[in-house]
Design a protein around this motif. Structure first.
Motif, PDB file in Angstrom:
ATOM      1  N   THR A  61       0.840  -1.192   0.000  1.00  7.13           N
ATOM      2  CA  THR A  61       0.000   0.000   0.000  1.00  7.13           C
ATOM      3  C   THR A  61       0.882   1.252   0.000  1.00  7.13           C
ATOM      4  O   THR A  61       2.036   1.205   0.417  1.00  7.13           O
ATOM      5  CB  THR A  61      -0.921   0.064   1.231  1.00  7.13           C
ATOM      6  OG1 THR A  61      -0.120   0.181   2.403  1.00  7.13           O
ATOM      7  CG2 THR A  61      -1.829  -1.141   1.314  1.00  7.13           C
ATOM      8  N   GLU A  64      -0.504   8.772  -1.472  1.00 12.81           N
ATOM      9  CA  GLU A  64       0.115   9.906  -2.153  1.00 12.81           C
ATOM     10  C   GLU A  64      -0.854  11.075  -2.175  1.00 12.81           C
ATOM     11  O   GLU A  64      -2.070  10.889  -2.164  1.00 12.81           O
ATOM     12  CB  GLU A  64       0.467   9.560  -3.606  1.00 12.81           C
ATOM     13  CG  GLU A  64       1.598   8.591  -3.754  1.00 12.81           C
ATOM     14  CD  GLU A  64       1.992   8.372  -5.209  1.00 12.81           C
ATOM     15  OE1 GLU A  64       1.329   8.913  -6.125  1.00 12.81           O
ATOM     16  OE2 GLU A  64       2.963   7.647  -5.432  1.00 12.81           O
ATOM     17  N   GLU A  66      -1.820  13.944  -4.721  1.00 12.36           N
ATOM     18  CA  GLU A  66      -1.675  14.220  -6.146  1.00 12.36           C
ATOM     19  C   GLU A  66      -2.665  15.317  -6.526  1.00 12.36           C
ATOM     20  O   GLU A  66      -3.870  15.116  -6.457  1.00 12.36           O
ATOM     21  CB  GLU A  66      -1.973  12.934  -6.917  1.00 12.36           C
ATOM     22  CG  GLU A  66      -1.552  12.914  -8.334  1.00 12.36           C
ATOM     23  CD  GLU A  66      -1.709  11.529  -8.930  1.00 12.36           C
ATOM     24  OE1 GLU A  66      -2.695  11.311  -9.649  1.00 12.36           O
ATOM     25  OE2 GLU A  66      -0.849  10.661  -8.657  1.00 12.36           O
ATOM     26  N   ILE A  71      -4.591   9.904  -2.753  1.00  7.94           N
ATOM     27  CA  ILE A  71      -4.776   8.664  -3.505  1.00  7.94           C
ATOM     28  C   ILE A  71      -4.120   7.525  -2.726  1.00  7.94           C
ATOM     29  O   ILE A  71      -2.943   7.595  -2.374  1.00  7.94           O
ATOM     30  CB  ILE A  71      -4.143   8.755  -4.917  1.00  7.94           C
ATOM     31  CG1 ILE A  71      -4.640   9.984  -5.672  1.00  7.94           C
ATOM     32  CG2 ILE A  71      -4.377   7.466  -5.695  1.00  7.94           C
ATOM     33  CD1 ILE A  71      -6.108   9.984  -5.989  1.00  7.94           C
ATOM     34  N   TYR A  72      -4.894   6.476  -2.482  1.00  8.10           N
ATOM     35  CA  TYR A  72      -4.405   5.285  -1.794  1.00  8.10           C
ATOM     36  C   TYR A  72      -4.205   4.214  -2.855  1.00  8.10           C
ATOM     37  O   TYR A  72      -5.157   3.818  -3.532  1.00  8.10           O
ATOM     38  CB  TYR A  72      -5.433   4.853  -0.748  1.00  8.10           C
ATOM     39  CG  TYR A  72      -4.995   3.790   0.213  1.00  8.10           C
ATOM     40  CD1 TYR A  72      -3.871   3.965   1.020  1.00  8.10           C
ATOM     41  CD2 TYR A  72      -5.721   2.618   0.351  1.00  8.10           C
ATOM     42  CE1 TYR A  72      -3.490   2.988   1.933  1.00  8.10           C
ATOM     43  CE2 TYR A  72      -5.353   1.642   1.265  1.00  8.10           C
ATOM     44  CZ  TYR A  72      -4.231   1.832   2.054  1.00  8.10           C
ATOM     45  OH  TYR A  72      -3.862   0.872   2.956  1.00  8.10           O
ATOM     46  N   ARG A  73      -2.961   3.781  -3.032  1.00  4.94           N
ATOM     47  CA  ARG A  73      -2.627   2.768  -4.042  1.00  4.94           C
ATOM     48  C   ARG A  73      -2.327   1.447  -3.351  1.00  4.94           C
ATOM     49  O   ARG A  73      -1.622   1.418  -2.346  1.00  4.94           O
ATOM     50  CB  ARG A  73      -1.417   3.223  -4.853  1.00  4.94           C
ATOM     51  CG  ARG A  73      -1.712   4.395  -5.745  1.00  4.94           C
ATOM     52  CD  ARG A  73      -0.521   4.722  -6.665  1.00  4.94           C
ATOM     53  NE  ARG A  73      -0.948   5.637  -7.703  1.00  4.94           N
ATOM     54  CZ  ARG A  73      -0.967   6.953  -7.572  1.00  4.94           C
ATOM     55  NH1 ARG A  73      -0.578   7.500  -6.451  1.00  4.94           N
ATOM     56  NH2 ARG A  73      -1.373   7.717  -8.568  1.00  4.94           N
ATOM     57  N   ASP A  85      -3.382  -3.721  -9.613  1.00  5.97           N
ATOM     58  CA  ASP A  85      -3.072  -2.397  -9.089  1.00  5.97           C
ATOM     59  C   ASP A  85      -4.401  -1.664  -8.930  1.00  5.97           C
ATOM     60  O   ASP A  85      -5.187  -1.584  -9.873  1.00  5.97           O
ATOM     61  CB  ASP A  85      -2.181  -1.615 -10.057  1.00  5.97           C
ATOM     62  CG  ASP A  85      -0.783  -2.213 -10.159  1.00  5.97           C
ATOM     63  OD1 ASP A  85      -0.295  -2.765  -9.155  1.00  5.97           O
ATOM     64  OD2 ASP A  85      -0.182  -2.112 -11.239  1.00  5.97           O
ATOM     65  N   GLU A  87      -6.352   1.904  -7.298  1.00  4.82           N
ATOM     66  CA  GLU A  87      -6.247   3.255  -6.765  1.00  4.82           C
ATOM     67  C   GLU A  87      -7.602   3.660  -6.213  1.00  4.82           C
ATOM     68  O   GLU A  87      -8.622   3.482  -6.874  1.00  4.82           O
ATOM     69  CB  GLU A  87      -5.835   4.256  -7.855  1.00  4.82           C
ATOM     70  CG  GLU A  87      -4.427   4.077  -8.335  1.00  4.82           C
ATOM     71  CD  GLU A  87      -4.005   5.120  -9.348  1.00  4.82           C
ATOM     72  OE1 GLU A  87      -4.749   6.102  -9.593  1.00  4.82           O
ATOM     73  OE2 GLU A  87      -2.913   4.958  -9.904  1.00  4.82           O
ATOM     74  N   ASP A  89      -9.744   6.862  -4.014  1.00  5.28           N
ATOM     75  CA  ASP A  89      -9.757   8.201  -3.451  1.00  5.28           C
ATOM     76  C   ASP A  89      -9.771   7.984  -1.935  1.00  5.28           C
ATOM     77  O   ASP A  89     -10.725   7.422  -1.391  1.00  5.28           O
ATOM     78  CB  ASP A  89     -11.008   8.952  -3.912  1.00  5.28           C
ATOM     79  CG  ASP A  89     -11.071  10.365  -3.396  1.00  5.28           C
ATOM     80  OD1 ASP A  89     -10.699  10.604  -2.223  1.00  5.28           O
ATOM     81  OD2 ASP A  89     -11.510  11.240  -4.158  1.00  5.28           O
ATOM     82  N   LYS A  97      -9.341   3.403 -10.064  1.00  2.17           N
ATOM     83  CA  LYS A  97      -8.717   2.606 -11.119  1.00  2.17           C
ATOM     84  C   LYS A  97      -8.377   1.230 -10.562  1.00  2.17           C
ATOM     85  O   LYS A  97      -7.978   1.108  -9.407  1.00  2.17           O
ATOM     86  CB  LYS A  97      -7.439   3.323 -11.585  1.00  2.17           C
ATOM     87  CG  LYS A  97      -6.669   2.599 -12.657  1.00  2.17           C
ATOM     88  CD  LYS A  97      -5.509   3.464 -13.165  1.00  2.17           C
ATOM     89  CE  LYS A  97      -4.212   2.961 -12.622  1.00  2.17           C
ATOM     90  NZ  LYS A  97      -3.043   3.654 -13.146  1.00  2.17           N
ATOM     91  N   HIS A  98      -8.566   0.232 -11.395  1.00  6.87           N
ATOM     92  CA  HIS A  98      -8.047  -1.093 -11.071  1.00  6.87           C
ATOM     93  C   HIS A  98      -7.687  -1.755 -12.376  1.00  6.87           C
ATOM     94  O   HIS A  98      -8.460  -1.749 -13.332  1.00  6.87           O
ATOM     95  CB  HIS A  98      -9.015  -1.927 -10.215  1.00  6.87           C
ATOM     96  CG  HIS A  98     -10.353  -2.175 -10.805  1.00  6.87           C
ATOM     97  ND1 HIS A  98     -10.697  -3.355 -11.396  1.00  6.87           N
ATOM     98  CD2 HIS A  98     -11.435  -1.365 -10.907  1.00  6.87           C
ATOM     99  CE1 HIS A  98     -11.943  -3.262 -11.838  1.00  6.87           C
ATOM    100  NE2 HIS A  98     -12.401  -2.070 -11.555  1.00  6.87           N
TER     101      HIS A  98
END
Length: 102
Positions: A61, A64, A66, A71-73, A85, A87, A89, A97-98
Protein backbone atom coordinates in the motif's frame (compact mmCIF):
# COMPACT_ATOMS: atom_id res chain seq x y z
CA UNK A 1 13.22 23.60 -36.41
CA UNK A 2 13.05 26.19 -33.61
CA UNK A 3 9.32 25.56 -33.30
CA UNK A 4 9.92 21.80 -32.94
CA UNK A 5 12.53 22.37 -30.23
CA UNK A 6 10.17 24.72 -28.40
CA UNK A 7 7.34 22.16 -28.56
CA UNK A 8 9.56 19.34 -27.29
CA UNK A 9 10.85 21.53 -24.47
CA UNK A 10 7.31 22.57 -23.49
CA UNK A 11 6.17 18.94 -23.49
CA UNK A 12 9.12 17.88 -21.33
CA UNK A 13 8.43 20.66 -18.83
CA UNK A 14 4.77 19.64 -18.65
CA UNK A 15 5.75 16.06 -17.82
CA UNK A 16 8.19 17.19 -15.13
CA UNK A 17 5.58 19.54 -13.64
CA UNK A 18 3.05 16.69 -13.56
CA UNK A 19 5.48 14.40 -11.79
CA UNK A 20 6.28 17.09 -9.25
CA UNK A 21 2.57 17.33 -8.35
CA UNK A 22 2.54 13.86 -6.75
CA UNK A 23 4.25 13.18 -3.45
CA UNK A 24 4.45 10.14 -1.23
CA UNK A 25 3.19 10.57 2.31
CA UNK A 26 4.98 8.96 5.22
CA UNK A 27 3.27 6.95 7.95
CA UNK A 28 3.16 9.84 10.43
CA UNK A 29 1.48 12.20 7.98
CA UNK A 30 -0.93 9.48 6.84
CA UNK A 31 -1.98 8.80 10.44
CA UNK A 32 -2.53 12.52 11.08
CA UNK A 33 -4.77 12.74 8.00
CA UNK A 34 -6.72 9.68 9.15
CA UNK A 35 -7.09 11.00 12.70
CA UNK A 36 -8.27 14.38 11.38
CA UNK A 37 -10.91 12.64 9.23
CA UNK A 38 -9.35 13.92 6.01
CA UNK A 39 -8.96 10.37 4.72
CA UNK A 40 -10.88 7.19 5.47
CA UNK A 41 -9.45 4.70 7.98
CA UNK A 42 -7.03 2.30 6.30
CA UNK A 43 -9.20 -0.67 7.29
CA UNK A 44 -12.09 0.89 5.35
CA UNK A 45 -9.90 1.57 2.30
CA UNK A 46 -8.44 -1.95 2.40
CA UNK A 47 -11.93 -3.45 2.63
CA UNK A 48 -13.06 -1.41 -0.40
CA UNK A 49 -10.13 -2.73 -2.42
CA UNK A 50 -10.66 -6.33 -1.33
CA UNK A 51 -14.37 -6.10 -2.17
CA UNK A 52 -13.24 -5.93 -5.80
CA UNK A 53 -11.37 -9.24 -5.42
CA UNK A 54 -12.95 -11.54 -2.80
CA UNK A 55 -10.34 -13.87 -1.34
CA UNK A 56 -7.55 -11.54 -2.41
CA UNK A 57 -4.62 -10.40 -0.30
CA UNK A 58 -3.08 -6.96 -0.06
CA UNK A 59 0.63 -7.06 -0.82
CA UNK A 60 1.57 -3.37 -0.78
CA UNK A 61 0.00 0.00 0.00
CA UNK A 62 1.01 3.62 -0.52
CA UNK A 63 -0.64 6.97 0.14
CA UNK A 64 0.11 9.91 -2.15
CA UNK A 65 -1.07 13.45 -2.49
CA UNK A 66 -1.67 14.22 -6.15
CA UNK A 67 -2.99 17.62 -7.27
CA UNK A 68 -4.46 18.22 -3.82
CA UNK A 69 -6.20 14.82 -3.75
CA UNK A 70 -5.21 11.89 -1.54
CA UNK A 71 -4.78 8.66 -3.51
CA UNK A 72 -4.40 5.29 -1.79
CA UNK A 73 -2.63 2.77 -4.04
CA UNK A 74 -2.67 -0.95 -3.38
CA UNK A 75 -1.31 -4.08 -4.96
CA UNK A 76 -3.72 -6.98 -4.46
CA UNK A 77 -3.24 -10.61 -5.41
CA UNK A 78 -6.60 -12.22 -6.14
CA UNK A 79 -7.64 -15.78 -5.24
CA UNK A 80 -6.34 -17.02 -8.62
CA UNK A 81 -2.90 -15.47 -8.00
CA UNK A 82 -3.32 -12.55 -10.41
CA UNK A 83 -1.86 -9.26 -9.20
CA UNK A 84 -3.94 -6.08 -9.51
CA UNK A 85 -3.07 -2.40 -9.09
CA UNK A 86 -5.89 -0.47 -7.43
CA UNK A 87 -6.25 3.25 -6.76
CA UNK A 88 -8.79 4.67 -4.34
CA UNK A 89 -9.76 8.20 -3.45
CA UNK A 90 -8.57 8.11 0.17
CA UNK A 91 -11.11 10.70 1.28
CA UNK A 92 -14.17 8.64 0.35
CA UNK A 93 -12.98 5.13 -0.64
CA UNK A 94 -14.17 5.40 -4.25
CA UNK A 95 -12.31 3.07 -6.61
CA UNK A 96 -10.63 5.24 -9.22
CA UNK A 97 -8.72 2.61 -11.12
CA UNK A 98 -8.05 -1.09 -11.07
CA UNK A 99 -5.98 -2.88 -13.62
CA UNK A 100 -4.08 -6.08 -13.88
CA UNK A 101 -0.40 -5.63 -13.06
CA UNK A 102 2.01 -6.30 -15.89
Amino acid sequence: MKTLIALVTAAALSVVAGIAQARDLGPDEALKLRDAGTIQPFETLNAAALAEYPGGKIEETELEEEYGRYIYRLEVRDAQGVQWDIELDASNGQVLKHQQDD
